[in-house]
Design a protein around this motif. Sequence first.
Motif, PDB file in Angstrom:
ATOM      1  N   ILE A 193       0.833  -1.430  -0.006  1.00 39.27           N
ATOM      2  CA  ILE A 193       0.059  -0.059  -0.025  1.00 39.27           C
ATOM      3  C   ILE A 193       1.005   1.319   0.181  1.00 39.27           C
ATOM      4  O   ILE A 193       1.746   1.174   0.796  1.00 39.27           O
ATOM      5  N   TYR A 194       0.536   2.138  -0.807  1.00 40.34           N
ATOM      6  CA  TYR A 194       1.185   3.432  -1.044  1.00 40.34           C
ATOM      7  C   TYR A 194       0.259   4.539  -0.949  1.00 40.34           C
ATOM      8  O   TYR A 194      -0.759   4.671  -2.124  1.00 40.34           O
ATOM      9  N   PHE A 195       0.351   5.345  -0.067  1.00 38.24           N
ATOM     10  CA  PHE A 195      -0.419   6.912  -0.186  1.00 38.24           C
ATOM     11  C   PHE A 195       0.588   7.965  -0.364  1.00 38.24           C
ATOM     12  O   PHE A 195       1.628   8.088   0.386  1.00 38.24           O
ATOM     13  N   GLY A 196       0.267   8.851  -1.275  1.00 35.71           N
ATOM     14  CA  GLY A 196       1.246   9.967  -1.374  1.00 35.71           C
ATOM     15  C   GLY A 196       0.700  11.096  -2.225  1.00 35.71           C
ATOM     16  O   GLY A 196      -0.389  10.921  -2.591  1.00 35.71           O
ATOM     17  N   TYR A 197       1.463  12.002  -2.616  1.00 31.95           N
ATOM     18  CA  TYR A 197       1.309  13.326  -3.415  1.00 31.95           C
ATOM     19  C   TYR A 197       2.434  13.748  -4.139  1.00 31.95           C
ATOM     20  O   TYR A 197       3.448  13.644  -3.503  1.00 31.95           O
ATOM     21  N   PRO A 198       2.429  13.627  -5.407  1.00 37.23           N
ATOM     22  CA  PRO A 198       3.733  13.921  -6.203  1.00 37.23           C
ATOM     23  C   PRO A 198       4.353  15.334  -6.028  1.00 37.23           C
ATOM     24  O   PRO A 198       3.633  16.298  -5.539  1.00 37.23           O
ATOM     25  N   PRO A 202       9.070  20.375   1.370  1.00 34.53           N
ATOM     26  CA  PRO A 202       7.786  20.930   1.824  1.00 34.53           C
ATOM     27  C   PRO A 202       6.673  20.005   2.233  1.00 34.53           C
ATOM     28  O   PRO A 202       5.978  20.343   2.880  1.00 34.53           O
ATOM     29  N   GLY A 203       6.757  18.980   1.531  1.00 39.73           N
ATOM     30  CA  GLY A 203       5.701  18.115   1.722  1.00 39.73           C
ATOM     31  C   GLY A 203       5.747  17.270   2.968  1.00 39.73           C
ATOM     32  O   GLY A 203       4.876  17.046   3.808  1.00 39.73           O
TER      33      GLY A 203
END
Length: 351
Positions: free
Chosen positions: A23-28, A80-81
Amino acid sequence: MGKLLVKGNDAIVRGAILAGCRIYFGYPITPASEIAETAAMYLPKVGGTFLQAESEVASINMVYGAAGGGVRVMTASSSPGISLKQEGVSYAAGAELPCVIVDIMRGGPGLGNIAPEQSDYNQVVKGGGHGNYKCPVLAPNSAQEMSDFVQLAFDIAEKYRTPVYVVADGYIGQMMEPVEFGEPKTDLPRFDWAVYGDAESKHNLISSIYLEPDELEEHNRKLQRKYAEIEKNEVRFEDFMLDDAEMVLMGYGIVSRVIKTVVEKLREEGFKAGMLRPKTLFPFPKNKIAELAGRVNKFLVVEMSNGQMVDDVRLAVNGKCPVEFYGRMGGNVPTMKEVFEHAKKLMENRG
């Protein structure tokens, strides 16, 4: 899987899948976006799930939920993320949830730029979010170590029930190198604390809230005992030509590769230099540094920042010898020539 020529960011995901991450949750975010892209490509092929969340804050809280379900889960971002994720990391640390967070560092502060830097040291190694917590931090310096260290990160996370960081500068994330991939991990455990949605685990409760001060204090004391065990058992470093060294150069990530070349060049010119590279930024190799401080003339710490790791080196040296610093900022990588010239002047006692 054999050997492949891949980016460090790609190696991270392939290593995570071999470690059993599904499982991977992220934001580019640049320069970490290839991690999300590779996860989106390969996780569904092994029965896993990739989800691009609406924000960094959302993604770390999704990680919290999946980790509570006893599965191997990860997220990744850049500086920053990572700042935006800090509240969720504190929650995960307080709830003792194992997960892996990858930080591909870029120039700052603020939006800065997308060039490589190492200025996240303080926010990652020192906690970042609120509370009395720490996270183990692994610092690879090659695409091979990106794969190897993320697999190690999952093992450490589960062993101690804690979030674990893998921290690399943007240079390591973007460079392509041959990487040897091993066999997938298949013997993943079932945890007696996790919530699996079945009868056996229905009484488990995962939370980071302790309303009574005495209860929260005892929970904090438990966490501190755990961090002490991590410091005792999980220190990792690379030493190079230290047996007769008169000056020790220190750096991590891409800087350590520059430093190793500098040490070889100094040796060619008759200067007794050596290198100590922390592979773990927490736990920090403070005992090794203290040992060296008792017999060398000085340390030179090289960082792509204003000087953050150097504070921990100075604490470990404890005044036994001088600790010098050389840093570049803004996304500039120190060259072998400039570090060599600076180190040579120091060894000649001219600067």
